[in-house]
Design a protein around this motif. Structure first.
Motif, PDB file in Angstrom:
ATOM      1  N   MET A  63       9.276 -22.660  -5.536  1.00 35.89           N
ATOM      2  CA  MET A  63       9.971 -21.658  -4.619  1.00 35.89           C
ATOM      3  C   MET A  63       8.775 -21.515  -3.568  1.00 35.89           C
ATOM      4  SD  MET A  63      12.439 -18.645  -4.483  1.00 35.89           S
ATOM      5  CE  MET A  63      14.142 -19.477  -4.387  1.00 35.89           C
ATOM      6  N   ASP A  64       9.303 -21.527  -2.122  1.00 37.84           N
ATOM      7  CA  ASP A  64       8.324 -21.502  -1.273  1.00 37.84           C
ATOM      8  C   ASP A  64       8.302 -19.765  -1.092  1.00 37.84           C
ATOM      9  OD1 ASP A  64       6.522 -21.273   0.957  1.00 37.84           O
ATOM     10  OD2 ASP A  64       7.608 -22.789   2.102  1.00 37.84           O
ATOM     11  N   LEU A  65       7.046 -19.131  -1.041  1.00 36.24           N
ATOM     12  CA  LEU A  65       7.146 -17.827  -0.656  1.00 36.24           C
ATOM     13  C   LEU A  65       6.852 -17.583   0.637  1.00 36.24           C
ATOM     14  CD1 LEU A  65       5.075 -16.496  -4.087  1.00 36.24           C
ATOM     15  CD2 LEU A  65       7.858 -16.901  -3.674  1.00 36.24           C
ATOM     16  N   ALA A  66       7.216 -18.073   1.555  1.00 34.88           N
ATOM     17  CA  ALA A  66       6.953 -17.859   3.132  1.00 34.88           C
ATOM     18  C   ALA A  66       7.571 -16.881   3.383  1.00 34.88           C
ATOM     19  CB  ALA A  66       7.268 -19.165   4.002  1.00 34.88           C
ATOM     20  N   GLY A  67       7.029 -16.164   4.374  1.00 32.01           N
ATOM     21  CA  GLY A  67       7.507 -14.702   4.738  1.00 32.01           C
ATOM     22  C   GLY A  67       6.789 -13.395   4.061  1.00 32.01           C
ATOM     23  N   THR A  68       6.616 -13.881   2.509  1.00 35.48           N
ATOM     24  CA  THR A  68       5.779 -12.764   1.945  1.00 35.48           C
ATOM     25  C   THR A  68       4.412 -12.892   2.217  1.00 35.48           C
ATOM     26  OG1 THR A  68       5.435 -13.908   0.148  1.00 35.48           O
ATOM     27  CG2 THR A  68       7.433 -12.614   0.013  1.00 35.48           C
ATOM     28  N   ARG A  69       3.478 -11.695   2.117  1.00 35.62           N
ATOM     29  CA  ARG A  69       2.036 -11.941   2.639  1.00 35.62           C
ATOM     30  C   ARG A  69       1.378 -11.685   1.377  1.00 35.62           C
ATOM     31  NH1 ARG A  69       2.819  -7.546   6.457  1.00 35.62           N
ATOM     32  NH2 ARG A  69       0.763  -6.568   5.538  1.00 35.62           N
ATOM     33  N   ARG A  70       0.247 -12.617   0.992  1.00 37.24           N
ATOM     34  CA  ARG A  70      -0.479 -12.325  -0.113  1.00 37.24           C
ATOM     35  C   ARG A  70      -2.015 -12.002   0.475  1.00 37.24           C
ATOM     36  NH1 ARG A  70      -4.491 -16.364  -1.176  1.00 37.24           N
ATOM     37  NH2 ARG A  70      -4.281 -15.790  -3.426  1.00 37.24           N
ATOM     38  N   TYR A  71      -2.495 -11.441  -0.505  1.00 36.99           N
ATOM     39  CA  TYR A  71      -4.081 -11.189  -0.518  1.00 36.99           C
ATOM     40  C   TYR A  71      -4.785 -11.352  -1.910  1.00 36.99           C
ATOM     41  CZ  TYR A  71      -2.379  -8.448   3.604  1.00 36.99           C
ATOM     42  OH  TYR A  71      -1.685  -8.123   4.715  1.00 36.99           O
ATOM     43  N   ASP A  72      -5.669 -12.096  -1.787  1.00 36.42           N
ATOM     44  CA  ASP A  72      -6.374 -12.407  -3.199  1.00 36.42           C
ATOM     45  C   ASP A  72      -7.396 -11.092  -3.068  1.00 36.42           C
ATOM     46  OD1 ASP A  72      -8.200 -12.915  -5.291  1.00 36.42           O
ATOM     47  OD2 ASP A  72      -8.838 -15.007  -4.506  1.00 36.42           O
ATOM     48  N   ALA A  73      -7.034 -10.057  -3.685  1.00 28.24           N
ATOM     49  CA  ALA A  73      -7.688  -8.772  -3.785  1.00 28.24           C
ATOM     50  C   ALA A  73      -9.027  -8.802  -4.608  1.00 28.24           C
ATOM     51  CB  ALA A  73      -6.849  -7.661  -3.999  1.00 28.24           C
ATOM     52  N   GLY A  74      -9.043  -9.930  -5.441  1.00 27.69           N
ATOM     53  CA  GLY A  74     -10.218  -9.916  -6.415  1.00 27.69           C
ATOM     54  C   GLY A  74     -11.422 -10.813  -5.579  1.00 27.69           C
ATOM     55  N   ASP A  75     -11.264 -10.920  -4.226  1.00 29.52           N
ATOM     56  CA  ASP A  75     -12.196 -11.541  -3.520  1.00 29.52           C
ATOM     57  C   ASP A  75     -12.669 -10.557  -2.501  1.00 29.52           C
ATOM     58  OD1 ASP A  75     -13.225 -14.182  -2.007  1.00 29.52           O
ATOM     59  OD2 ASP A  75     -12.205 -13.357  -0.834  1.00 29.52           O
ATOM     60  N   LYS A  76     -13.826 -10.583  -2.082  1.00 30.78           N
ATOM     61  CA  LYS A  76     -14.435  -9.500  -1.393  1.00 30.78           C
ATOM     62  C   LYS A  76     -13.448  -9.649   0.136  1.00 30.78           C
ATOM     63  CE  LYS A  76     -18.713 -10.807  -2.121  1.00 30.78           C
ATOM     64  NZ  LYS A  76     -19.084 -10.830  -3.542  1.00 30.78           N
ATOM     65  N   LEU A  77     -13.525 -10.711   0.670  1.00 28.98           N
ATOM     66  CA  LEU A  77     -12.836 -10.850   1.995  1.00 28.98           C
ATOM     67  C   LEU A  77     -11.229 -10.467   1.855  1.00 28.98           C
ATOM     68  CD1 LEU A  77     -13.179 -11.529   5.014  1.00 28.98           C
ATOM     69  CD2 LEU A  77     -12.918 -13.698   4.357  1.00 28.98           C
ATOM     70  N   GLY A  78     -10.581 -11.079   1.014  1.00 34.00           N
ATOM     71  CA  GLY A  78      -9.383 -10.830   0.601  1.00 34.00           C
ATOM     72  C   GLY A  78      -9.052  -9.359   0.453  1.00 34.00           C
ATOM     73  N   PHE A  79      -9.824  -8.572  -0.255  1.00 33.06           N
ATOM     74  CA  PHE A  79      -9.763  -7.112  -0.503  1.00 33.06           C
ATOM     75  C   PHE A  79     -10.031  -6.415   0.738  1.00 33.06           C
ATOM     76  CE2 PHE A  79     -12.258  -3.183  -1.351  1.00 33.06           C
ATOM     77  CZ  PHE A  79     -11.760  -2.427  -2.092  1.00 33.06           C
ATOM     78  N   LEU A  80     -11.045  -6.607   1.599  1.00 33.85           N
ATOM     79  CA  LEU A  80     -11.049  -6.106   2.900  1.00 33.85           C
ATOM     80  C   LEU A  80      -9.976  -6.434   3.820  1.00 33.85           C
ATOM     81  CD1 LEU A  80     -14.912  -6.704   3.442  1.00 33.85           C
ATOM     82  CD2 LEU A  80     -13.888  -4.465   2.856  1.00 33.85           C
ATOM     83  N   LYS A  81      -9.430  -7.598   3.759  1.00 37.46           N
ATOM     84  CA  LYS A  81      -8.168  -7.781   4.622  1.00 37.46           C
ATOM     85  C   LYS A  81      -6.913  -6.987   4.155  1.00 37.46           C
ATOM     86  CE  LYS A  81      -8.974 -12.673   5.671  1.00 37.46           C
ATOM     87  NZ  LYS A  81      -8.807 -14.052   5.494  1.00 37.46           N
ATOM     88  N   ALA A  82      -6.868  -6.698   2.798  1.00 36.53           N
ATOM     89  CA  ALA A  82      -5.829  -6.162   2.493  1.00 36.53           C
ATOM     90  C   ALA A  82      -5.766  -4.625   2.945  1.00 36.53           C
ATOM     91  CB  ALA A  82      -5.671  -6.050   0.854  1.00 36.53           C
ATOM     92  N   ASN A  83      -7.130  -4.024   2.654  1.00 36.48           N
ATOM     93  CA  ASN A  83      -7.279  -2.758   3.117  1.00 36.48           C
ATOM     94  C   ASN A  83      -7.095  -2.419   4.651  1.00 36.48           C
ATOM     95  OD1 ASN A  83      -8.262  -0.466   1.319  1.00 36.48           O
ATOM     96  ND2 ASN A  83      -9.739  -2.029   0.387  1.00 36.48           N
ATOM     97  N   ILE A  84      -7.563  -3.529   5.522  1.00 35.79           N
ATOM     98  CA  ILE A  84      -7.372  -3.121   6.832  1.00 35.79           C
ATOM     99  C   ILE A  84      -5.833  -3.422   7.404  1.00 35.79           C
ATOM    100  CG2 ILE A  84      -7.517  -4.189   9.253  1.00 35.79           C
ATOM    101  CD1 ILE A  84     -10.667  -4.944   8.061  1.00 35.79           C
ATOM    102  N   GLU A  85      -5.060  -4.106   6.742  1.00 33.42           N
ATOM    103  CA  GLU A  85      -3.637  -4.389   7.244  1.00 33.42           C
ATOM    104  C   GLU A  85      -2.813  -3.489   6.422  1.00 33.42           C
ATOM    105  OE1 GLU A  85      -2.457  -8.713   7.249  1.00 33.42           O
ATOM    106  OE2 GLU A  85      -4.596  -9.282   7.734  1.00 33.42           O
ATOM    107  N   LEU A  86      -2.958  -3.096   5.374  1.00 34.67           N
ATOM    108  CA  LEU A  86      -2.315  -2.290   4.660  1.00 34.67           C
ATOM    109  C   LEU A  86      -2.696  -0.847   5.228  1.00 34.67           C
ATOM    110  CD1 LEU A  86      -1.519  -3.504   1.000  1.00 34.67           C
ATOM    111  CD2 LEU A  86      -0.117  -3.899   3.076  1.00 34.67           C
ATOM    112  N   GLY A  87      -3.928  -0.551   5.448  1.00 36.02           N
ATOM    113  CA  GLY A  87      -3.992   0.750   6.266  1.00 36.02           C
ATOM    114  C   GLY A  87      -3.648   0.905   7.472  1.00 36.02           C
ATOM    115  N   LEU A  88      -3.434  -0.190   8.406  1.00 35.72           N
ATOM    116  CA  LEU A  88      -2.914  -0.196   9.754  1.00 35.72           C
ATOM    117  C   LEU A  88      -1.216   0.134   9.577  1.00 35.72           C
ATOM    118  CD1 LEU A  88      -4.593  -3.326  11.444  1.00 35.72           C
ATOM    119  CD2 LEU A  88      -4.677  -0.726  12.194  1.00 35.72           C
ATOM    120  N   GLU A  89      -0.702  -0.266   8.371  1.00 39.22           N
ATOM    121  CA  GLU A  89       0.620  -0.043   8.279  1.00 39.22           C
ATOM    122  C   GLU A  89       0.826   1.318   7.575  1.00 39.22           C
ATOM    123  OE1 GLU A  89       2.325  -3.309   6.003  1.00 39.22           O
ATOM    124  OE2 GLU A  89       1.324  -4.867   7.689  1.00 39.22           O
TER     125      GLU A  89
END
Ligand code: UTP
Length: 299
Positions: free
Chosen positions: A256-282
């Motif tokens: 099933m295509d999960l388009a619309g949901t947003r995913r972050y590979d938080a076990g990866d340095k860059l993914g972790f930082l993106k998640a912190n910035i984007e969820l921090g902004l919200e």
């Protein structure tokens, strides 16, 4: 269709987190914080919101902080009570009531397929979900979650359904990639497509599609029979993608295509930082201040 009800979720957290060293030398990567909660909190929250009741952690050595996080914290609760910090106390107490938690040790990190197979004594012949403990999935704008969509599709279909996301062609070699037969079935919560192959981290030139597996799955217990007899694959590990390829060969796997949901590979340095910035902004407390701060950076 009662026998198709999904109540259990397996969350493999036994990996060594080498992409995040040295931070993960003594701290499980799943305990690293995204704003003010550890990665694993977001994963469990998604499962529980979808209606999962029992969580089975597949853990390894040094992973006990994960179990502690979902347990009572007497000293802390006592201190918050004495200081009359009722709201925070409620928040802390509610964490341990989120789900029933069972832990199984994977004694050696022999791969994701091996980790999932280790859950067999706790899952038995029931269907189950798998959520990777270092992948965060943020609900779509309409509130639907990745696990909610997959659970609903699984319960309607009674066959294994796994989530996919479309990734740029240049990134296929980072993921498990599926190949599709073109058969489509419309279900109440969206369409599913039949899979006829799964390849782990293919080169761009041989990738069968751009649909990648981001770490959200629902399986019938058939997957245990496959994993039990499976030999090691890429990197000498028992791969979950090889077991999915076998399911696909047997005509028993859908995506099933999960388009619309947003995913972050938080076990990866860059993914972790993106998640912190984007969820921090919200985040209601710090979002606005963070936005203003980011604007001051001359990028
Ligand atoms: P990863 O490959 O992302 O995890 O596996 P890892 O091995 O911890 O990370 P790196 O690549 O060394 O940085 C995906 C998920 O599967 C679990 C991991 O904990 C992670 O949640 N896993 C992996 C296990 O539980 N056991 C394993 O043997 C391998």
């Amino acid at each position: 269709m009662k026998h198709h009800t999904l109540k259990k979720a397996v969350i493999p957290v036994a990996g060594l987190g080498t992409r995040f060293l040295p931070a993960t030398k003594s701290i499980p990567k799943e305990m690293l914080p995204i704003v003010d909660a550890p990665i694993i909190f977001y994963v469990i929250e998604e499962a529980v919101k979808a209606g999962i009741e029992d969580i089975i952690f597949i853990t390894g050595r040094h992973k006990y902080p994960l179990e502690d996080f979902f347990d009572t914290s007497y000293e802390l609760e006592d201190k918050l009570l004495k200081e009359n910090k009722t709201e925070l106390l409620q928040k802390i107490r509610s964490i341990k009531d989120m789900a029933n938690i069972v832990s199984i040790r994977q004694k050696e990190a022999k791969g994701l397929g091996h980790a999932v197979y280790s859950a067999k004594p706790a899952v038995g012949n029931e269907p189950f979900a798998v959520l990777l403990g270092d992948e965060i999935s943020v609900p779509a704008a309409d509130g639907t979650t990745a696990m909610g969509k997959l659970k609903s599709a699984f319960e309607e279909l009674g066959e294994s359904v796994v989530g996919v996301i479309a990734v740029p062609k240049t990134e296929v070699s980072k993921y498990g990639i599926v190949s599709l037969t073109g058969e489509l079935k419309k279900l109440r919560g969206g369409a599913v497509q039949k899979v006829n192959g799964v390849v782990e981290k293919p080169e761009t030139s041989v990738a069968p599609s751009c649909f990648a597996l981001p770490g959200r799955y629902t399986f019938t217990s058939e997957i245990f029979n496959i994993l039990e007899n499976q030999s090691a694959g890429v990197k000498g590990e028992i791969q979950l993608s090889d077991a999915m390829a076998t399911l696909a060969n047997r005509d028993l796997l859908w995506v099933m295509d999960l388009a619309g949901t947003r995913r972050y590979d938080a076990g990866d340095k860059l993914g972790f930082l993106k998640a912190n910035i984007e969820l921090g902004l919200e985040h209601p407390e710090i979002g606005e201040e963070l936005r203003l701060y980011l604007k001051t950076l001359r990028l």
